[in-house]
Design a protein around this motif. Structure first.
Motif, short mmCIF file in Angstrom:
data_model
loop_
_atom_site.label_atom_id
_atom_site.label_comp_id
_atom_site.label_asym_id
_atom_site.label_seq_id
_atom_site.Cartn_x
_atom_site.Cartn_y
_atom_site.Cartn_z
N ILE A 12 0.85 -1.20 -0.02
CA ILE A 12 -0.02 -0.02 -0.06
C ILE A 12 1.02 1.35 -0.03
CG2 ILE A 12 -1.59 1.27 1.26
CD1 ILE A 12 -2.70 -1.21 2.28
N GLN A 13 2.04 1.15 0.61
CA GLN A 13 2.73 2.37 0.98
C GLN A 13 3.37 2.69 -0.45
OE1 GLN A 13 6.70 1.99 1.11
NE2 GLN A 13 6.77 4.08 0.47
N ASP A 14 3.75 1.62 -1.34
CA ASP A 14 4.30 2.08 -2.79
C ASP A 14 4.05 0.85 -3.61
OD1 ASP A 14 5.86 2.62 -5.04
OD2 ASP A 14 7.65 3.35 -3.90
N ALA B 198 6.70 -7.74 -5.81
CA ALA B 198 7.43 -8.50 -4.73
C ALA B 198 6.63 -8.95 -3.47
CB ALA B 198 8.92 -7.82 -4.37
N GLY B 199 5.88 -7.83 -2.92
CA GLY B 199 5.17 -7.89 -1.70
C GLY B 199 4.11 -9.15 -2.20
N GLY B 200 3.45 -9.09 -3.14
CA GLY B 200 2.41 -10.27 -3.78
C GLY B 200 3.17 -11.66 -3.75
N PHE C 191 11.25 -8.46 8.49
CA PHE C 191 10.33 -7.52 8.81
C PHE C 191 10.96 -5.97 9.17
CE2 PHE C 191 5.93 -9.77 9.19
CZ PHE C 191 5.97 -10.08 7.76
N LEU C 192 11.97 -6.31 10.09
CA LEU C 192 12.82 -5.23 10.75
C LEU C 192 13.61 -4.46 9.51
CD1 LEU C 192 13.82 -6.50 14.02
CD2 LEU C 192 11.89 -5.04 13.78
N ALA C 193 14.15 -5.50 8.63
CA ALA C 193 15.05 -5.00 7.57
C ALA C 193 14.44 -4.14 6.52
CB ALA C 193 15.75 -6.40 6.84
N PHE C 194 13.08 -4.80 6.22
CA PHE C 194 12.15 -3.81 5.48
C PHE C 194 11.84 -2.36 6.22
CE2 PHE C 194 9.27 -7.54 4.40
CZ PHE C 194 10.21 -7.92 3.12
N CYS C 195 12.12 -2.30 7.56
CA CYS C 195 11.81 -1.10 8.19
C CYS C 195 13.04 -0.07 7.86
CB CYS C 195 11.51 -1.03 9.37
SG CYS C 195 9.66 -1.81 9.69
N LEU C 196 14.18 -0.74 8.19
CA LEU C 196 15.47 -0.13 8.14
C LEU C 196 15.81 0.26 6.65
CD1 LEU C 196 17.55 -2.16 10.57
CD2 LEU C 196 16.58 -0.11 11.05
N LEU C 197 15.40 -0.76 5.93
CA LEU C 197 15.81 -0.42 4.47
C LEU C 197 14.72 -0.51 3.41
CD1 LEU C 197 18.92 -2.94 4.48
CD2 LEU C 197 19.07 -0.46 4.50
N PRO C 198 13.68 0.50 3.59
CA PRO C 198 12.33 0.33 2.91
C PRO C 198 12.52 0.31 1.47
CG PRO C 198 12.72 2.48 4.11
CD PRO C 198 13.71 1.69 4.57
N GLY C 199 14.08 0.99 1.05
CA GLY C 199 13.91 1.09 -0.62
C GLY C 199 14.39 -0.24 -1.04
N TYR C 200 14.90 -1.18 -0.32
CA TYR C 200 15.23 -2.56 -0.91
C TYR C 200 14.02 -3.52 -0.53
CZ TYR C 200 19.97 -0.45 -1.55
OH TYR C 200 20.86 0.21 -1.90
N PHE C 201 13.04 -3.09 -0.16
CA PHE C 201 11.77 -4.03 0.21
C PHE C 201 11.78 -5.07 -1.12
CE2 PHE C 201 7.51 -5.42 -0.50
CZ PHE C 201 7.08 -6.04 0.70
N ALA C 202 11.71 -4.65 -2.17
CA ALA C 202 11.39 -5.91 -3.05
C ALA C 202 12.28 -6.96 -3.27
CB ALA C 202 11.33 -5.07 -4.38
N TRP C 203 13.77 -6.33 -3.20
CA TRP C 203 14.81 -7.36 -3.13
C TRP C 203 14.54 -8.37 -1.85
CZ3 TRP C 203 16.93 -8.13 -7.46
CH2 TRP C 203 16.88 -7.31 -8.49
N ILE C 204 14.65 -7.58 -1.00
CA ILE C 204 14.51 -8.59 0.52
C ILE C 204 13.46 -9.65 0.39
CG2 ILE C 204 14.32 -8.53 2.88
CD1 ILE C 204 15.72 -5.61 2.67
N ALA C 205 12.07 -8.96 -0.01
CA ALA C 205 11.01 -9.87 -0.08
C ALA C 205 11.14 -10.91 -1.16
CB ALA C 205 9.77 -8.85 -0.49
#
Length: 204
Positions: A102-104, A111-113, A164-178
């Motif tokens: 939802i955020q982006d 990646a979120g899906g 989940f904590l990594a998502f918050c620390l590095l939100p710009g890398y959400f897709a790769w981490i996910a």
């Protein structure tokens, strides 16, 4: 994978706090519900791009998720409490990736899906394994006393929390981490299928 080590470190402290809460009349179900509510606040913080606040709220939510079991052990564990705990855990695990979508949606949607799909499949394998194990009268204490047969795997609660904590620390890398974590979840599902094939196979 990390749940066993994490449990041995934090369980004594959680048990002390759990006994104190139980003495004050707090029930395990109350703790479970408050944990999910704080998780909802974490999701709202992510949507609002308040990622540090989300980081803290996720930590608090998961601390309460560990604490509800300690309270239950200090009182009287119930089947409903075990049921409520696992349902709300799955709600939390879906909530955080959804909040990032939802955020982006353009950056995080695919990646979120994929991550949500991996959670869905992994969760189904976990619960189906527990159901068949109970039907066959199997039990395990690999992750302590649980309300159902609890299989271990590469992607467990501790790994999910760290992601989940990594998502918050590095939100710009959400897709790769996910994407990487989704692969680990799919691998965990595959390993559980292999284990089930070995354990549950009927003689031909």
């Amino acid at each position: 994978m990390l749940d066993g080590a994490a449990k041995s470190i934090i369980q004594p402290t959680l048990d002390r706090i759990g006994r104190g809460l139980a003495g004050w009349g707090v029930s395990a179900n109350h703790v479970t519900l408050v944990g999910l509510l704080i998780g909802v606040f974490a999701g709202a913080a992510i949507v609002a791009e308040q990622f540090f606040a989300a980081f803290v709220l996720i930590l608090v939510s998961r601390a309460l998720d560990g604490l509800d079991g300690a309270v239950a052990r200090a009182t009287a564990p119930s089947d409903f409490g075990g049921f409520l705990d696992i349902v709300l855990d799955f709600a939390f695990y879906g909530l955080i990736p959804l909040a990032f979508i939802i955020q982006d949606p353009q950056q995080n949607g695919i990646a979120g899906g994929l991550l949500l799909l991996s959670f869905y499949v992994n969760g189904a394998s976990f619960l189906a394994f527990a159901t068949i194990a109970q039907k066959r009268g199997l039990s395990t204490d690999a992750r302590g006393v649980k309300s159902f047969y609890f299989t271990t795997g590469l992607a467990e609660a501790s790994e999910t929390l760290l992601v989940f904590l990594a998502f918050c620390l590095l939100p710009g890398y959400f897709a790769w981490i996910a994407i990487v974590f989704a692969i680990l979840c799919f691998y965990t599902t595959l390993s559980r299928i292999v284990e089930a094939r070995s354990l549950f196979a009927d003689a031909d």
